[in-house]
Every structure is written in structure tokens, then in C-alpha cells.
Enzyme design. Sequence first.
Site, short mmCIF file in Angstrom:
data_model
loop_
_atom_site.label_atom_id
_atom_site.label_comp_id
_atom_site.label_asym_id
_atom_site.label_seq_id
_atom_site.Cartn_x
_atom_site.Cartn_y
_atom_site.Cartn_z
N LYS A 87 -5.07 32.28 -25.30
CA LYS A 87 -4.11 33.39 -25.48
C LYS A 87 -3.25 33.07 -26.71
O LYS A 87 -2.61 32.02 -26.78
CB LYS A 87 -3.26 33.50 -24.23
CG LYS A 87 -2.68 34.85 -23.98
CD LYS A 87 -2.07 34.88 -22.58
CE LYS A 87 -1.39 36.20 -22.29
NZ LYS A 87 -0.62 36.12 -21.05
C1 E4P Z 1 0.52 39.21 -20.07
O1 E4P Z 1 -0.54 38.61 -20.06
C2 E4P Z 1 1.78 38.66 -19.61
O2 E4P Z 1 1.52 37.47 -18.90
C3 E4P Z 1 2.52 39.53 -18.63
O3 E4P Z 1 1.76 40.64 -18.23
C4 E4P Z 1 3.93 39.81 -18.97
O4 E4P Z 1 4.48 40.57 -17.93
P1 E4P Z 1 6.05 40.69 -17.70
O5 E4P Z 1 6.59 41.69 -18.67
O6 E4P Z 1 6.16 41.17 -16.29
O7 E4P Z 1 6.64 39.32 -17.92
#
Ligand code: E4P
Length: 218
Positions: A87
Site C-alpha cells: 500500500k
Molecule cells: C483504506 O484502505 C483505509 O484503511 C481506510 O478505509 C480508511 O478509513 P477511515 O477513514 O475510516 O479511517
Amino acid sequence: MKFFIDTANLNDIKEANDLGILDGVTTNPSLMAKEGITGQQNILDHYVAICNIVDGPVSAEVISTDFEGMVREGEHLATLHKNIVVKIPMIPEGIKAIKYFNAKGIKTNCTLIFSAGQALLAAKAGATYISPFLGRLDDVSTNGLDLIAQIRLIYDNYSFNTQILAASIRHPMHIINCAELGSDVMTGPLSAIKALAKHPLTDLGLQQFLADHAKGNG
Ligand code: E4P
């Protein structure tokens, strides 16, 4: 649409996996910290533990912000398990890293996508997935679903293979709306996934069926 769970909590991952509908997992440094997973080795071990539960892509995020650091970290993450997806944040150094990993056959998830332009760049660099953050856009009075629709149109116009992974999902309607818009994947918390199954008429109907059966069968 593929279902990923967005957590580093092993119990939630097991519960979602046991439902039989889980296709993968996404994590981020905040989610790891939330579970109290700290220290490089513990974090790496935790990714392996997740990979041992779910037979599907598991996103593991780099914390470097320079190209060399991302490459070093990402290459190591990719050796942990065949299902690891590296990522990478949507910054110029990240675009270079995505291009590099694409050439090496290492899968990437470009995270922190908030605009169609960012999604276009990530696709051109060869990202396997891009993660537009729906909930965080909604939080600042911008319709996150409009972004999903815009990216879907652009990717279809040019037949990009990059998959739209709708992220920052907060509730079941986000999931349904993403499915309507043709998102390839959604990642959300266990609560949003389980909420899809809930309907008061289902509960009432089942109660009635069981009561009627009991009447007729003593
Ligand atoms: C994406 O991969 C992130 O881990 C995640 O969806 C972020 O979500 P949040 O806005 O609830 O922290």
C-alpha cells in the site's frame, strides 16, 4: 463486487472470513496502532497472521515517503506472503514506486485518493488497486460517491485494469451505493458488512415461522 475488511483486528477478520464472503483485508498504520501492534517485527508478524486467516489480498502500508524507502519496505513486505499487496500513498514519490513495483510484478494499492486526477495518475503508473476514501470526503461535505462514479467513467473510457477499491466505508448504504456504481472492491468495518444482513421484517418473519412450527409440532 469484492468484499475486503478494513481492520487489523484478528477476531473481526476471523468473523468476517467465517461468513464465507470475505475476499481480502486492508490495513493502515492507524489500524495497526489501534490494535496495539507496535515495533517493526510485531507489525510484520501481524501481516503474516492476517494472511494465514484470509486467502486473498492483504494490503500492508509502507511508512516511508521517499522512493528508495518505499521500494525497500515494499520489497520486504512482498516477501512475507504471496497475498501481500504493498500500500503506497498518493504522492509523487509514491507514483514512481507504483511504476517500479508494477514492472516487478508486485501488486500495489494506492491509498489516500481524494480526486479523479490522483486516480488517473495511479492507474497510469500501473496500480493494482486505488483507494478513494469515501467517508473522509463525506466528512468534509463532499460527496464521496461522486468520486467513485467519476473514476469508474475514466477507467472504463480507457480500459484501465486498475481496480477501484472504495475505502473509508462507514455504513451499509455506502456498500450498496458502491455496488450500484460498479466499484470493483469495497473495504469496510465488520459492522457495516454485518449490517447488510439486517432487516426487521426478516427477524419478524423468522420469529413467526418458528412460532407456527412450534404450535403444530408441540
Ligand atoms: C483504506 O484502505 C483505509 O484503511 C481506510 O478505509 C480508511 O478509513 P477511515 O477513514 O475510516 O479511517
